[in-house]
Design a protein around this motif. Sequence first.
Motif, PDB file in Angstrom:
ATOM      1  N   ASP A  99      36.764  90.967 121.320  1.00 45.04           N
ATOM      2  CA  ASP A  99      36.837  89.795 122.205  1.00 45.04           C
ATOM      3  C   ASP A  99      37.908  88.845 121.655  1.00 45.04           C
ATOM      4  O   ASP A  99      37.730  88.267 120.600  1.00 45.04           O
ATOM      5  CB  ASP A  99      35.448  89.128 122.221  1.00 45.04           C
ATOM      6  N   GLU A 133      38.752  79.267 121.256  1.00 40.98           N
ATOM      7  CA  GLU A 133      38.437  79.670 122.635  1.00 40.98           C
ATOM      8  C   GLU A 133      36.926  79.731 122.814  1.00 40.98           C
ATOM      9  O   GLU A 133      36.375  79.371 123.851  1.00 40.98           O
ATOM     10  CB  GLU A 133      39.049  81.039 122.926  1.00 40.98           C
ATOM     11  N   GLU A 134      36.211  80.196 121.780  1.00 40.16           N
ATOM     12  CA  GLU A 134      34.786  80.506 121.981  1.00 40.16           C
ATOM     13  C   GLU A 134      33.914  79.261 122.144  1.00 40.16           C
ATOM     14  O   GLU A 134      32.893  79.299 122.834  1.00 40.16           O
ATOM     15  CB  GLU A 134      34.265  81.358 120.805  1.00 40.16           C
ATOM     16  N   GLN A 203      33.812  92.633 129.154  1.00 41.04           N
ATOM     17  CA  GLN A 203      32.531  91.993 128.798  1.00 41.04           C
ATOM     18  C   GLN A 203      31.543  92.162 129.963  1.00 41.04           C
ATOM     19  O   GLN A 203      30.745  91.285 130.262  1.00 41.04           O
ATOM     20  CB  GLN A 203      32.725  90.494 128.462  1.00 41.04           C
ATOM     21  N   HIS A 390      29.943  89.600 122.649  1.00 46.73           N
ATOM     22  CA  HIS A 390      29.269  88.514 121.907  1.00 46.73           C
ATOM     23  C   HIS A 390      28.118  89.106 121.098  1.00 46.73           C
ATOM     24  O   HIS A 390      27.052  88.498 120.961  1.00 46.73           O
ATOM     25  CB  HIS A 390      28.763  87.408 122.856  1.00 46.73           C
TER      26      HIS A 390
HETATM   27 MN    MN Z   1      33.965  85.339 124.001  1.00 48.02          MN
END
Ligand code: MN
Length: 418
Positions: A99, A133-134, A203, A390
């Motif tokens: 990711d 980003e997360e 995802q 995730h």
């Molecule tokens: Mn992510």
Amino acid sequence: MNTLTSLAASIDGQRFWDDMLEQAKIGALTPRGLRRLALDDNDNKARCWLVDQGRALGCEAFYDAMGNIFLRREGQDPDLPPLLIGSHLDSQPSAGSYDGTLGVLAGLAVLRALQANGIAHRRPIEVVSWTNEEGARFAPGASGSSWFAGQREAASILAAEDDDGVSFADALARCLERLDAHQVNYRPDPFTPFAFLELHIEQGPVLESLGVPACAVQGIQGVNWYSVTVQGQANHAGTTPEHARRDAFTGAHALITALREAVAEHGESVRFTIGKFALEPNATNTIPQRATFSIDLRHPSAAVLAALDETFQRLGAKQWSGCTVELKASSRVPPVEFDSQLVEMLNASVKAYAPDAPQLVSGAFHDAIHLAHRCPTAMLFMPCRDGISHHPDEHIERDDAEIAVRALADTAGTLLGR
Ligand code: MN
Ligand code: HGY
Ligand code: MN
């Protein structure tokens, strides 16, 4: 003689995969997975690793005021706005290794192909790694890209604090010092790229179920984040009768039940997640005085998000089990449609490898959701096993990844010639 038209074929798949394995070691968890929280030591190590790779290819490395990293390979006409390719290197607390990293290293693979084959290109290219980003350590997510795209002010980003009370500003200052010490050039201000391309894992389960190695992404659904505080009164668990209680957990539970009922009215397409929940003083025999929790709300329609936002504000203004509530939106990001010409180009590049590839809308947000407000932007997806992300079990197939990178390079080659 290799040229931009053969850029896809010039990608060195083995080197790309070696880079992926190398990056996966920085913040690796045992037995598998990754923990590389925004601006932590592992994130900083991963940034310096990326800078070293770019420099070895003759690129100039920059960082901006939000710590976004750029590797620039000059074009024949250096005054032209660059093509930007990238994603993010930070991860969730217990994540997979793909990711974000996939998209940054796909950009690096394009730089490697240009350099190894001496391919000239009119327009400069820059590979970017966006900060945070997360949003797992500092909420909301996509700090670096939203600031760069003019969607968020620096002040609100810098004021964010992690669960240990460390501010984004302090963590960023340490990161910028590290980049300075690594002789990375400081280029503080945002600019307008020619276009932005991002390759990311889906995802989700669709591409794997279709047996398709890549597809173009036509847009991203909208996402609102909220932080909620339910304020009650601590007291003795054994001596305080029900009618005298202002139990913050009971209040939070009643509020969450009402929020879920409101969400259910909009059917299956809404995504409602409470990922963080804490009680204070968090003792078995003390009635909780405070409950704090996060809400992640998503939907493809801006109108549905706005309607639910209004309902949430109304429910948050009431008392629940005698407790008062503060319900604050920390981020409201509307859905985006990507640039149709870019999507078409990516579609055509993918179809050379997967004639029956679909076009998807992303359930996850990405840095591209903000870049779409700054320049023509589009994304490519590739499948991940069982759609898991995730999570340390996040997994991709190397052959699929190579095809996705080649498809990205094909469109990049066209854009670099313009
Ligand atoms: Mn992510
Ligand atoms: O939360 C998201 O959609 C992204 O993976 N950060
Ligand atoms: Mn991501």
